[in-house]
Design a protein around this motif. Structure first.
Motif, short mmCIF file in Angstrom:
data_model
loop_
_atom_site.label_atom_id
_atom_site.label_comp_id
_atom_site.label_asym_id
_atom_site.label_seq_id
_atom_site.Cartn_x
_atom_site.Cartn_y
_atom_site.Cartn_z
N ASN A 184 83.04 43.87 59.31
CA ASN A 184 82.69 44.91 60.31
C ASN A 184 81.38 45.34 60.39
O ASN A 184 80.44 45.10 59.46
N THR A 185 80.93 46.06 61.32
CA THR A 185 79.56 46.33 61.67
C THR A 185 79.13 47.80 61.07
O THR A 185 80.09 48.32 60.38
N ALA A 186 78.10 48.23 61.33
CA ALA A 186 77.84 49.62 60.85
C ALA A 186 78.86 50.54 61.33
O ALA A 186 78.81 51.64 60.46
N ARG A 187 79.48 50.41 62.15
CA ARG A 187 80.70 51.39 62.38
C ARG A 187 81.70 51.86 61.09
O ARG A 187 82.22 52.58 61.20
N ILE A 188 81.66 50.58 60.42
CA ILE A 188 82.52 50.84 59.13
C ILE A 188 82.08 52.02 58.06
O ILE A 188 83.03 52.66 57.84
N LEU A 189 80.97 52.66 58.40
CA LEU A 189 80.40 53.70 57.64
C LEU A 189 81.01 55.03 58.31
O LEU A 189 80.75 55.93 57.60
N GLU A 192 85.53 57.57 55.46
CA GLU A 192 85.08 58.21 54.52
C GLU A 192 85.11 57.56 52.98
O GLU A 192 84.19 57.60 52.17
N LYS A 193 86.15 56.70 52.89
CA LYS A 193 86.38 55.94 51.61
C LYS A 193 85.19 54.80 51.60
O LYS A 193 84.64 54.52 50.45
N LEU A 197 82.14 54.45 48.68
CA LEU A 197 81.75 53.12 48.18
C LEU A 197 80.47 53.16 48.03
O LEU A 197 79.67 52.50 47.09
N CYS A 198 79.83 53.30 49.24
CA CYS A 198 78.36 53.05 49.50
C CYS A 198 77.45 54.03 48.49
O CYS A 198 76.52 53.47 47.93
#
Length: 285
Positions: A184-189, A192-193, A197-198
């Motif tokens: 997935n792209t940056a929208r995965i950020l 919340e989970k 993790l990041c």
């Protein structure tokens, strides 16, 4: 006039070549095959076209070489780079991760901390943001900076180069890991989970940096998460695009490098260990 060569007509290499050309330099954009690439800007109508020359048949000696292929392709281009170099050629490695310089015996070779975000689809480059290279301070990099200081390529000569290199390495650690594993792209950020993790990956990366003698401020986790939040939602990472295209990822120079350093220092980094194992496993078979 100096001869510039940019090896790798992908997002980073094409943007660098375009800027150097606009600055009036003599530039050769070199790739596996001759052809053209088109550069367009996210949210803008302007675009340009660059000619690509075939690397294997190119014979001109170069004064400055930017290597902008993936780290996984470095071994393939180094013999050609050596043939195109003279004793004073300055070579700039423009790749994600850390540890590539250990494989290069040529003098006057330096690794840039690269902040150029874009993607390549077919022969079209979409440039999202940034045109910055951070380099260590020495006579070669100062001369390069002076030569192209009026261009739009933001070359920064840093007295704290190791700090800058480790900071970008840890930036790459979080966003590249989660986008590659989730496809997935940056929208995965926005999840919340995934954000948690990041943050855990960044915290462990900072711990490894400290063991290496590179120290960060208490605000670093927030600072990096703020960087992620500034990315366009549809922007991918280099490892994300490698996964989609079935190409080898630069695991060895990002997650793998940090994993080995963690083991070397006897640190407890369970999130990096797990992400590294999953990424390696994803390329098996």
């Amino acid at each position: 006039m100096k001869n510039f060569g940019v090896i790798g007509p992908g997002a980073v290499g094409s943007v660098i070549a375009e800027i150097l050309l606009e600055n009036g330099q003599r530039v050769h954009l070199l790739g596996r095959n001759a052809g053209e690439v088109r550069i367009e800007r996210e949210g803008q109508l302007s675009e340009g076209t660059l000619s690509v020359e075939e690397l294997s048949s190119f014979q001109t000696t170069l004064d400055y070489i930017f290597i902008a292929v993936k780290g996984t392709q470095l071994s393939n281009v180094l013999p050609i780079v050596e043939k195109l170099s003279h004793e004073n050629t300055v070579t700039i490695i423009c790749q994600n991760g850390y540890g590539q310089l250990e494989r290069i015996n040529m003098p006057h070779t330096y690794q840039a901390v690269v902040y150029i975000s874009g993607q390549k689809k077919d022969q079209t480059i979409t440039h999202f943001r940034d045109r910055k290279l951070i380099l260590p301070k020495n006579k070669d990099t100062l001369a390069l900076h002076q030569l192209i200081e009026r261009s739009d390529l933001d070359i920064q000569i840093s007295p704290n180069y190791l700090y800058d290199m480790w900071f970008k390495l840890i930036v790459n650690l979080g966003i590249n890991s989660v986008t590659a594993l989730s496809r997935n792209t940056a929208r995965i950020l926005t999840n919340e989970k995934v954000r948690n993790l990041c943050e855990a990956l960044i915290e462990e990366g900072i711990k490894i940096a400290h063991a290496e003698g590179v120290y960060f401020e208490n605000s670093t986790i927030k600072d990096i998460m703020d960087i992620y939040d500034g990315y366009p939602p549809n922007m991918g990472t280099s490892m994300y695009y490698d996964v989609l295209n079935g190409n080898p990822m630069e695991i060895d120079y990002i997650q793998g490098f940090l994993y080995r350093k963690s083991q070397e220092h006897g640190l407890n980094t369970p999130h990096i260990d797990t992400v590294y194992s999953l990424l390696v496993a994803s390329e098996l078979g």
